[in-house]
Design a protein around this motif. Structure first.
Motif, PDB file in Angstrom:
ATOM      1  N   TYR A 129       0.837  -1.192   0.000  1.00  0.00           N
ATOM      2  CA  TYR A 129       0.000   0.000   0.000  1.00  0.00           C
ATOM      3  C   TYR A 129       0.871   1.240   0.000  1.00  0.00           C
ATOM      4  O   TYR A 129       1.997   1.232   0.480  1.00  0.00           O
ATOM      5  CB  TYR A 129      -0.909   0.024   1.233  1.00  0.00           C
ATOM      6  CG  TYR A 129      -1.807  -1.178   1.341  1.00  0.00           C
ATOM      7  CD1 TYR A 129      -3.052  -1.180   0.747  1.00  0.00           C
ATOM      8  CD2 TYR A 129      -1.408  -2.315   2.022  1.00  0.00           C
ATOM      9  CE1 TYR A 129      -3.881  -2.274   0.825  1.00  0.00           C
ATOM     10  CE2 TYR A 129      -2.235  -3.422   2.111  1.00  0.00           C
ATOM     11  CZ  TYR A 129      -3.463  -3.393   1.506  1.00  0.00           C
ATOM     12  OH  TYR A 129      -4.273  -4.489   1.590  1.00  0.00           O
ATOM     13  N   THR A 130       0.331   2.320  -0.522  1.00  0.00           N
ATOM     14  CA  THR A 130       0.968   3.627  -0.453  1.00  0.00           C
ATOM     15  C   THR A 130       0.007   4.579   0.252  1.00  0.00           C
ATOM     16  O   THR A 130      -1.184   4.294   0.347  1.00  0.00           O
ATOM     17  CB  THR A 130       1.339   4.143  -1.858  1.00  0.00           C
ATOM     18  OG1 THR A 130       2.065   5.356  -1.707  1.00  0.00           O
ATOM     19  CG2 THR A 130       0.115   4.377  -2.708  1.00  0.00           C
ATOM     20  N   LEU A 131       0.532   5.671   0.744  1.00  0.00           N
ATOM     21  CA  LEU A 131      -0.307   6.631   1.455  1.00  0.00           C
ATOM     22  C   LEU A 131      -0.647   7.805   0.552  1.00  0.00           C
ATOM     23  O   LEU A 131       0.221   8.373  -0.108  1.00  0.00           O
ATOM     24  CB  LEU A 131       0.394   7.147   2.708  1.00  0.00           C
ATOM     25  CG  LEU A 131       0.598   6.131   3.824  1.00  0.00           C
ATOM     26  CD1 LEU A 131       1.334   6.773   4.978  1.00  0.00           C
ATOM     27  CD2 LEU A 131      -0.705   5.560   4.288  1.00  0.00           C
ATOM     28  N   GLY A 132      -1.914   8.165   0.538  1.00  0.00           N
ATOM     29  CA  GLY A 132      -2.383   9.323  -0.204  1.00  0.00           C
ATOM     30  C   GLY A 132      -2.541  10.497   0.740  1.00  0.00           C
ATOM     31  O   GLY A 132      -1.838  10.629   1.739  1.00  0.00           O
ATOM     32  N   TYR A 133      -3.518  11.339   0.444  1.00  0.00           N
ATOM     33  CA  TYR A 133      -3.769  12.523   1.249  1.00  0.00           C
ATOM     34  C   TYR A 133      -4.369  12.132   2.596  1.00  0.00           C
ATOM     35  O   TYR A 133      -5.316  11.361   2.665  1.00  0.00           O
ATOM     36  CB  TYR A 133      -4.716  13.476   0.515  1.00  0.00           C
ATOM     37  CG  TYR A 133      -5.015  14.729   1.299  1.00  0.00           C
ATOM     38  CD1 TYR A 133      -4.033  15.697   1.476  1.00  0.00           C
ATOM     39  CD2 TYR A 133      -6.253  14.929   1.876  1.00  0.00           C
ATOM     40  CE1 TYR A 133      -4.287  16.838   2.194  1.00  0.00           C
ATOM     41  CE2 TYR A 133      -6.520  16.069   2.599  1.00  0.00           C
ATOM     42  CZ  TYR A 133      -5.530  17.021   2.753  1.00  0.00           C
ATOM     43  OH  TYR A 133      -5.787  18.148   3.489  1.00  0.00           O
ATOM     44  N   ILE A 134      -3.802  12.680   3.665  1.00  0.00           N
ATOM     45  CA  ILE A 134      -4.296  12.447   5.019  1.00  0.00           C
ATOM     46  C   ILE A 134      -4.802  13.783   5.542  1.00  0.00           C
ATOM     47  O   ILE A 134      -4.045  14.738   5.642  1.00  0.00           O
ATOM     48  CB  ILE A 134      -3.190  11.902   5.943  1.00  0.00           C
ATOM     49  CG1 ILE A 134      -2.512  10.704   5.317  1.00  0.00           C
ATOM     50  CG2 ILE A 134      -3.735  11.621   7.320  1.00  0.00           C
ATOM     51  CD1 ILE A 134      -3.004   9.368   5.658  1.00  0.00           C
ATOM     52  N   ASP A 135      -6.076  13.849   5.883  1.00  0.00           N
ATOM     53  CA  ASP A 135      -6.707  15.078   6.332  1.00  0.00           C
ATOM     54  C   ASP A 135      -6.610  15.192   7.845  1.00  0.00           C
ATOM     55  O   ASP A 135      -6.695  14.199   8.555  1.00  0.00           O
ATOM     56  CB  ASP A 135      -8.174  15.072   5.893  1.00  0.00           C
ATOM     57  CG  ASP A 135      -8.836  16.415   6.053  1.00  0.00           C
ATOM     58  OD1 ASP A 135      -8.106  17.413   6.181  1.00  0.00           O
ATOM     59  OD2 ASP A 135     -10.078  16.466   6.036  1.00  0.00           O
TER      60      ASP A 135
END
Length: 165
Positions: free
Chosen positions: A31-37
């Protein structure tokens, strides 16, 4: 005679070890990380997700599965006893995570859980203990929710829902 037997056993053991293969990493989905709000709380969440995924060997920047997450906290004062001698602040933390398949542009997995804790609330805003307790509880809740997400993380299915649904 003893040396010959020892050499034969040694060559057989080399043969067995050379024929074995470690396939544990080949079947893992990364998995990769996208936008974290979530400003500071989002930064804490991103660090926890990245560390946990990296420790388990599930993180890769080139993955087609992207994790988009959001964390939200809410608090309310409530009274637990009849004579109203102590106020307690209840802090609820909610974690929303979507695992998105970038190849098909759809949501492969959703995670939506919450945790709550409380602390005894000091009546004045000048007490630093209120702020410190709130910060610590937020971090503990997010850490527990990330661990729960990692434990529930499963291999994404081939069929997924479109992002708009």
């Amino acid at each position: 005679m003893f040396r010959i037997k020892l050499l034969i056993l040694l060559s057989i053991s080399f043969l067995f070890f050379s024929c074995t293969k470690n396939d544990t990493d080949q079947n893992k989905v990364k998995y990769t990380l996208g936008y974290i709000d979530g400003e500071y709380d989002g930064l804490v969440l991103k660090n926890l997700l990245m560390n946990n995924l990296s420790n388990l060997g599930l993180y890769s920047d080139e993955s087609i599965y992207e994790i988009k997450a959001k964390v939200a906290h809410s608090g309310a004062v409530f009274i637990t006893n009849i004579d109203n001698t102590s106020d307690r602040m209840r802090l609820d933390s909610r974690l929303y995570i979507d695992v998105i398949n970038l190849r098909f542009n759809c949501v492969a997995q959703k995670f939506d859980e919450s945790k709550s804790q409380f602390y005894i609330f000091a009546e004045s805003d000048r007490y630093i203990s209120n702020n410190m307790a709130e910060k610590k509880i937020k971090e503990e809740n997010v850490e527990a929710l990330v661990k729960e997400f990692i434990n529930k993380l499963k291999k994404p299915s081939r069929f997924c829902k479109k992002i708009n649904e």
